[in-house]
Design a protein around this motif. Sequence first.
Motif: not given
Length: 331
Positions: A130-136, A199-205
């Motif tokens: 699984v590869n996820v990239i979140n651009n915010i 790996s990092t996460v944001s509340r926006a996604i």
Amino acid sequence: MSTVTYPIPAPRHTWGTMLMALLVLMGTFTIAGLALPTTAHASTMSVDQCNTHVAGTAGATTALKCTVTVVNTISGTSTYSRTTVTRQCTIGPCSSPNGTFVTDSVSLVTVIQQCNGSDNDAAHAISCYVNVINNIDRNTPSAKPLRTATVNQCVGSGTGGGGVLNCTPSSATGTTITQCNGSGNSGGGKVRCTVDPQSTVSRAIPITVKQCNGSGNPGGSRLSCNASVITRITDIAAVAVPKATSTPTRSATSAPTTTSPPTATATPSPSSSSTAPSGALPASNNSTGGSGQGGLLMLGAALVLAAAVGALLYRRFAPAEWPFMHKDSSS
């Protein structure tokens, strides 16, 4: 004889003019408001593939490789995503057609589940990525702060004699990534599960990944799973939201290979593709518009038409003047 004079009411034509002006104004604002460009009101989507895979009519499974690559983007008030899923299974398909499928959507992908409870019928290689990239965009509410993705993995795995557990067990709660739990538990099995340390996460996604749990338990199975969730806060120029069609983009593939999983690009170029390919399912729907907006547009047009008709009728039938004085005689 005395004369009683009453207050002079507003001329009739004044009230009529005011009413018609109000109707025209209401209709104009209604139509103008609906004609303005609307931002994308996105639902969220989930990817669900290669789960509970079992032997098919052709016989026991001999290999399974499934990957998910997601690029989520929040640009201003718009959201969109590009999802690429691949499935390569032998003997027979992965319970869904083998191949590569691409989806463009105004929805963000927030849940990914794959390779859970699968291939427990015979020993073979299982590879899932699984590869996820979140651009915010940096002006997005709740974009910051970023936090390190939490991990729950390899709990109760690799317990068979002679097996190899190449994984650091972790039982964090409220996890972003849950993988490789209760897997590879028969003799001679190998379990290798990793998480990208960046790996990092944001509340926006908010992202949830669950993969490779309860899988590859026959003796001698080889389970290799990797997850990566990279979140980037940056300046993103407004882009056109992709328009989906009903046909998925698919390229047929052959038997599984040992090549590296696909890597998502940081700046996708949305193109026309499928709204729901196999494995990509809408989780909820918050979108608005359609017939409701069309009804309001018709209401605004009706108000303008009513005002125009009223103006014509008034000019045709209104009396020349409005009586404004009443005399009462008494001796």
